[in-house]
Design an enzyme around this catalytic site. Structure first.
Site, PDB file in Angstrom:
ATOM      1  N   LYS A 283      30.266  29.964  -9.673  1.00  0.00           N
ATOM      2  CA  LYS A 283      31.460  29.143  -9.450  1.00  0.00           C
ATOM      3  C   LYS A 283      32.258  29.601  -8.239  1.00  0.00           C
ATOM      4  O   LYS A 283      33.042  28.826  -7.679  1.00  0.00           O
ATOM      5  CB  LYS A 283      32.350  29.155 -10.692  1.00  0.00           C
ATOM      6  CG  LYS A 283      31.631  28.782 -11.980  1.00  0.00           C
ATOM      7  CD  LYS A 283      30.917  27.454 -11.905  1.00  0.00           C
ATOM      8  CE  LYS A 283      30.245  27.130 -13.232  1.00  0.00           C
ATOM      9  NZ  LYS A 283      29.466  25.868 -13.158  1.00  0.00           N
TER      10      LYS A 283
ATOM     11  N   TYR B 159      24.923  23.909 -26.988  1.00  0.00           N
ATOM     12  CA  TYR B 159      25.552  24.686 -25.922  1.00  0.00           C
ATOM     13  C   TYR B 159      26.176  25.970 -26.480  1.00  0.00           C
ATOM     14  O   TYR B 159      26.931  25.936 -27.458  1.00  0.00           O
ATOM     15  CB  TYR B 159      26.638  23.845 -25.252  1.00  0.00           C
ATOM     16  CG  TYR B 159      27.437  24.594 -24.207  1.00  0.00           C
ATOM     17  CD1 TYR B 159      27.026  24.616 -22.885  1.00  0.00           C
ATOM     18  CD2 TYR B 159      28.594  25.278 -24.555  1.00  0.00           C
ATOM     19  CE1 TYR B 159      27.746  25.310 -21.929  1.00  0.00           C
ATOM     20  CE2 TYR B 159      29.326  25.973 -23.614  1.00  0.00           C
ATOM     21  CZ  TYR B 159      28.890  25.984 -22.300  1.00  0.00           C
ATOM     22  OH  TYR B 159      29.613  26.681 -21.361  1.00  0.00           O
TER      23      TYR B 159
ATOM     24  N   TYR C 140      24.010  30.492 -19.992  1.00  0.00           N
ATOM     25  CA  TYR C 140      23.352  29.802 -18.879  1.00  0.00           C
ATOM     26  C   TYR C 140      22.082  30.517 -18.418  1.00  0.00           C
ATOM     27  O   TYR C 140      20.973  30.067 -18.690  1.00  0.00           O
ATOM     28  CB  TYR C 140      24.329  29.650 -17.706  1.00  0.00           C
ATOM     29  CG  TYR C 140      25.472  28.717 -17.986  1.00  0.00           C
ATOM     30  CD1 TYR C 140      25.357  27.346 -17.751  1.00  0.00           C
ATOM     31  CD2 TYR C 140      26.668  29.195 -18.507  1.00  0.00           C
ATOM     32  CE1 TYR C 140      26.401  26.482 -18.026  1.00  0.00           C
ATOM     33  CE2 TYR C 140      27.718  28.338 -18.787  1.00  0.00           C
ATOM     34  CZ  TYR C 140      27.581  26.987 -18.543  1.00  0.00           C
ATOM     35  OH  TYR C 140      28.611  26.133 -18.826  1.00  0.00           O
TER      36      TYR C 140
END
Length: 338
Positions: A49, A268, A294
């Site tokens: 990010k 998730y 992730y």
């Protein structure tokens, strides 16, 4: 493709290393595996990010007729890597930061709710609001922004994952960086693999590599949505990013976007056996820490595909490490240390 015309604030330690994973390659019997260390971008333990925030925060500071935003608002899951890096970027730039966290797992234990990324959010001075799963988080952010405007503040709303055409420029730039590194090393990259969630990383890579005519296929290992939805999300954002870059319509096409969503598991942020095994294997063979949400699932997918023979023994496969290892502290039970 002139990225210099877009405002950017340098936040990351770039370029990140591109390194061989010789022990893992030998253990799996080929192909030749490499890792692009975007866990080493440097901002609050690093992660993907940071690249997006270089463009998003620059855009924030260009708002309000140049006066700039004084506050950023973003959202994510409880253990959001994006929230942590946004909080750090805001601290570095002297901005207030409001984080809206959505419960996407149902976990209520203290390690998950207060450790890992949440602890770092607070250390960076962000304020946190929590919401139940299924909340319209975009609407919740806009409601918070309206409150702040009424109080005389200048808020800037960043979507979850930093995934819009401005944020995706960070991974257009990463595509250029990767191609240049490979050229300097004399490395032919046959495949690029990474974990894909909010779509911005994959969309930026696809747009950048297609614009460069690099001939490097990108495979996103999904961590949340079913394949049709994930590929549609990535394609839409990649095409909007290409338009933002000024590329001709039709530059990015559906065949450029491929996702494999077979490794999500129950949902998730919910651990899988493959994720745990992949994290242990990388830690033991390469001394590299992945994250449980992730990169751990992304690597689990890559390892399984290698074992299925999906790649040639002599091919060069690059795994892009999106960071987030601090999230390991939120999942002690998954690794038998709770």
């Amino acid at each position: 493709m002139n990225l210099a015309r877009f405002p950017r604030i340098r936040l990351g330690h770039l370029p990140t290393p591109l390194e061989p994973m010789e022990n893992l390659s030998k253990h799996l019997g080929g192909p030749r595996l490499w890792i692009k260390r975007d866990d080493a971008t440097g901002l609050s333990t690093g992660g993907n990010k940071t690249r997006k925030l270089e463009y998003l925060m620059a855009d924030a500071l260009a708002q309000h007729d140049g006066a700039g935003a004084d506050t950023v608002i973003t959202q994510g899951a409880t253990q959001s890597n994006h929230a942590r890096q946004t909080a750090a970027a805001a601290a570095k730039l002297g901005l207030a930061c409001h984080i809206l966290l959505e419960d996407r797992t149902g976990y209520e234990d203290a390690a998950y709710a207060r450790s890992g990324n949440v602890l770092l959010d607070l250390l960076h001075g962000a304020t946190i609001s929590r919401f139940p799963g299924g909340t319209d988080m975009a609407a919740a952010m806009e409601a918070r922004a309206a409150e702040l405007r009424a109080e005389g503040h200048r808020p800037y709303v960043i979507p979850g994952g930093g995934s819009n055409p401005v944020g995706a420029l960070g991974y257009v730039n990463a595509a250029l960086e990767l191609v240049n590194q490979a050229a300097e090393m004399g490395l032919r990259i046959d495949h690029l693999v990474h974990a894909t969630g909010s779509s911005g990383t994959q969309a930026g890579l696809v747009a950048g590599l297609v614009a460069l005519n690099a001939g490097i296929p990108v495979l996103g290992i999904g961590v949340r949505a079913p394949r049709p939805q994930q590929e549609a999300n990535v394609l839409s954002l990649a095409q909007r990013t290409a338009a933002h870059l000024g590329l001709p319509e039709g530059t990015v096409r559906a065949e450029h976007v491929v996702a494999n969503c077979d490794y999500v598991g129950q949902g998730y942020g919910i651990p899988t056996e493959g994720m745990v095994d992949a994290i242990r294997l990388l830690a033991e063979k390469e001394g590299i820490l992945l994250d449980p949400v992730y990169s751990g699932k992304g690597m689990a997918g890559l390892i399984d595909l290698v074992r299925q023979g999906r790649f040639g023994k002599d091919e060069n496969v690059v795994f892009l490490h999106t960071g987030g290892a601090v999230g390991l502290f939120a999942y002690p039970d998954a690794f038998g240390v709770g």
